[in-house]
Design a protein around this motif. Structure first.
Motif, PDB file in Angstrom:
ATOM      1  N   GLU A   2       1.051  -1.291   0.223  1.00  0.00           N
ATOM      2  CA  GLU A   2       0.094   0.161   0.014  1.00  0.00           C
ATOM      3  C   GLU A   2       1.157   1.401   0.231  1.00  0.00           C
ATOM      4  N   ALA A   3       0.334   2.641  -0.545  1.00  0.00           N
ATOM      5  CA  ALA A   3       1.038   3.923  -0.700  1.00  0.00           C
ATOM      6  C   ALA A   3       1.192   4.442   0.474  1.00  0.00           C
ATOM      7  N   VAL A   4       1.893   4.821   0.575  1.00  0.00           N
ATOM      8  CA  VAL A   4       1.767   5.623   2.330  1.00  0.00           C
ATOM      9  C   VAL A   4       2.685   7.017   2.156  1.00  0.00           C
ATOM     10  N   THR A   5       2.622   7.482   3.346  1.00  0.00           N
ATOM     11  CA  THR A   5       3.145   8.486   3.378  1.00  0.00           C
ATOM     12  C   THR A   5       3.465   8.841   5.035  1.00  0.00           C
ATOM     13  N   VAL A   6       4.259   9.535   5.083  1.00  0.00           N
ATOM     14  CA  VAL A   6       4.382  10.406   6.773  1.00  0.00           C
ATOM     15  C   VAL A   6       3.488  11.664   6.866  1.00  0.00           C
ATOM     16  N   CYS A   7       2.662  11.517   8.143  1.00  0.00           N
ATOM     17  CA  CYS A   7       1.572  13.283   8.462  1.00  0.00           C
ATOM     18  C   CYS A   7       3.011  13.710   8.878  1.00  0.00           C
ATOM     19  N   SER A   8       2.994  15.646   8.473  1.00  0.00           N
ATOM     20  CA  SER A   8       3.853  16.300   9.014  1.00  0.00           C
ATOM     21  C   SER A   8       3.500  16.288  10.418  1.00  0.00           C
ATOM     22  N   GLY A   9       2.361  16.031  10.794  1.00  0.00           N
ATOM     23  CA  GLY A   9       1.840  16.749  12.406  1.00  0.00           C
ATOM     24  C   GLY A   9       2.355  15.677  13.303  1.00  0.00           C
ATOM     25  N   CYS A  10       2.098  13.996  13.484  1.00  0.00           N
ATOM     26  CA  CYS A  10       2.613  13.325  14.243  1.00  0.00           C
ATOM     27  C   CYS A  10       3.782  12.740  14.046  1.00  0.00           C
ATOM     28  N   GLY A  11       4.357  12.419  12.409  1.00  0.00           N
ATOM     29  CA  GLY A  11       4.794  11.841  12.322  1.00  0.00           C
ATOM     30  C   GLY A  11       4.311   9.925  11.922  1.00  0.00           C
ATOM     31  N   LYS A  12       3.342  10.145  12.091  1.00  0.00           N
ATOM     32  CA  LYS A  12       3.123   8.195  11.818  1.00  0.00           C
ATOM     33  C   LYS A  12       2.836   7.985  10.184  1.00  0.00           C
ATOM     34  N   THR A  13       2.778   6.959  10.234  1.00  0.00           N
ATOM     35  CA  THR A  13       2.566   6.644   8.947  1.00  0.00           C
ATOM     36  C   THR A  13       1.260   6.615   8.251  1.00  0.00           C
ATOM     37  N   VAL A  14       0.339   7.095   7.519  1.00  0.00           N
ATOM     38  CA  VAL A  14      -0.361   7.134   7.307  1.00  0.00           C
ATOM     39  C   VAL A  14      -0.804   6.746   5.501  1.00  0.00           C
ATOM     40  N   SER A  15      -1.979   5.246   5.231  1.00  0.00           N
ATOM     41  CA  SER A  15      -1.958   5.718   3.824  1.00  0.00           C
ATOM     42  C   SER A  15      -2.285   7.095   3.099  1.00  0.00           C
ATOM     43  N   LYS A  16      -2.232   6.852   1.603  1.00  0.00           N
ATOM     44  CA  LYS A  16      -2.059   8.282   0.997  1.00  0.00           C
ATOM     45  C   LYS A  16      -3.553   8.415   0.183  1.00  0.00           C
ATOM     46  N   ASP A  17      -4.422   7.106   0.286  1.00  0.00           N
ATOM     47  CA  ASP A  17      -6.096   7.338   0.057  1.00  0.00           C
ATOM     48  C   ASP A  17      -6.584   8.166   0.942  1.00  0.00           C
ATOM     49  N   TYR A  18      -5.848   8.259   2.313  1.00  0.00           N
ATOM     50  CA  TYR A  18      -6.593   9.438   3.405  1.00  0.00           C
ATOM     51  C   TYR A  18      -6.238  11.398   3.093  1.00  0.00           C
ATOM     52  N   PHE A  19      -7.090  11.736   3.851  1.00  0.00           N
ATOM     53  CA  PHE A  19      -6.826  13.336   3.389  1.00  0.00           C
ATOM     54  C   PHE A  19      -7.222  13.553   4.673  1.00  0.00           C
ATOM     55  N   TYR A  20      -6.884  13.523   5.876  1.00  0.00           N
ATOM     56  CA  TYR A  20      -6.793  13.656   6.972  1.00  0.00           C
ATOM     57  C   TYR A  20      -6.330  12.595   7.583  1.00  0.00           C
ATOM     58  N   CYS A  21      -5.130  12.877   9.117  1.00  0.00           N
ATOM     59  CA  CYS A  21      -4.657  12.558   9.704  1.00  0.00           C
ATOM     60  C   CYS A  21      -5.464  11.535  10.214  1.00  0.00           C
ATOM     61  N   PRO A  22      -5.844   9.976  11.038  1.00  0.00           N
ATOM     62  CA  PRO A  22      -6.502   9.034  11.461  1.00  0.00           C
ATOM     63  C   PRO A  22      -5.963   9.725  13.293  1.00  0.00           C
ATOM     64  N   TRP A  23      -5.477   9.815  13.131  1.00  0.00           N
ATOM     65  CA  TRP A  23      -4.185  10.487  14.487  1.00  0.00           C
ATOM     66  C   TRP A  23      -4.608  11.643  15.035  1.00  0.00           C
ATOM     67  N   CYS A  24      -3.713  12.539  14.109  1.00  0.00           N
ATOM     68  CA  CYS A  24      -3.972  14.009  14.623  1.00  0.00           C
ATOM     69  C   CYS A  24      -4.695  15.397  14.271  1.00  0.00           C
ATOM     70  N   GLY A  25      -5.448  14.758  12.746  1.00  0.00           N
ATOM     71  CA  GLY A  25      -6.600  15.423  11.998  1.00  0.00           C
ATOM     72  C   GLY A  25      -6.469  16.226  11.584  1.00  0.00           C
ATOM     73  N   ILE A  26      -4.555  16.300  11.157  1.00  0.00           N
ATOM     74  CA  ILE A  26      -3.942  17.479  10.534  1.00  0.00           C
ATOM     75  C   ILE A  26      -4.049  16.879   8.288  1.00  0.00           C
ATOM     76  N   SER A  27      -4.490  18.210   7.835  1.00  0.00           N
ATOM     77  CA  SER A  27      -4.836  17.804   6.312  1.00  0.00           C
ATOM     78  C   SER A  27      -2.859  16.681   5.975  1.00  0.00           C
ATOM     79  N   LEU A  28      -3.177  16.529   5.517  1.00  0.00           N
ATOM     80  CA  LEU A  28      -1.975  15.597   4.605  1.00  0.00           C
ATOM     81  C   LEU A  28      -1.930  15.913   2.895  1.00  0.00           C
ATOM     82  N   THR A  29      -3.328  16.463   2.294  1.00  0.00           N
ATOM     83  CA  THR A  29      -3.089  17.236   0.663  1.00  0.00           C
ATOM     84  C   THR A  29      -2.301  19.360   1.259  1.00  0.00           C
ATOM     85  N   LYS A  30      -1.959  19.145   0.537  1.00  0.00           N
ATOM     86  CA  LYS A  30      -1.208  20.728   0.012  1.00  0.00           C
ATOM     87  C   LYS A  30      -2.348  21.619  -0.016  1.00  0.00           C
ATOM     88  N   GLY A  31      -2.816  22.636   0.968  1.00  0.00           N
ATOM     89  CA  GLY A  31      -3.700  23.220   0.939  1.00  0.00           C
ATOM     90  C   GLY A  31      -2.996  24.323  -0.254  1.00  0.00           C
TER      91      GLY A  31
END
Length: 82
Positions: A2-31
């Motif tokens: 699965e394609a993943v990214t690292v959350c810039s807010g909490c540093g956890k690995t998150v699936s690229k399917d998510y628009f927001y981090c499920p742990w900290c809620g920060i947006s994973l897309t560039k505004g």
């Protein structure tokens, strides 16, 4: 895998399917701000203006050649009439 990214807010690995981090809620897309779009559209408008100017110059050259050909043709017809 699965394609993943690292959350810039909490540093956890998150699936690229998510628009927001499920742990900290920060947006994973560039505004994008309006200034980002203004810059892009300004560049696009400049390119379009340049292309239009090139096209007009090409048409001027073609028109000049057509006028020359027409003058030559008219002269040829005048010579035949004499």
């Amino acid at each position: 895998m699965e394609a993943v990214t690292v959350c810039s807010g909490c540093g956890k690995t998150v699936s690229k399917d998510y628009f927001y981090c499920p742990w900290c809620g920060i947006s994973l897309t560039k505004g994008y701000s309006l200034t980002d779009f203004d810059e892009v559209f300004s560049k696009l408008e400049k390119l379009q203006r340049c292309e239009k100017i090139k096209y007009i110059e090409k048409l001027k050259a073609e028109l000049s050649q057509i006028e020359k050909d027409l003058d030559d043709f008219t002269f040829t017809l005048e010579c035949k009439d004499e």
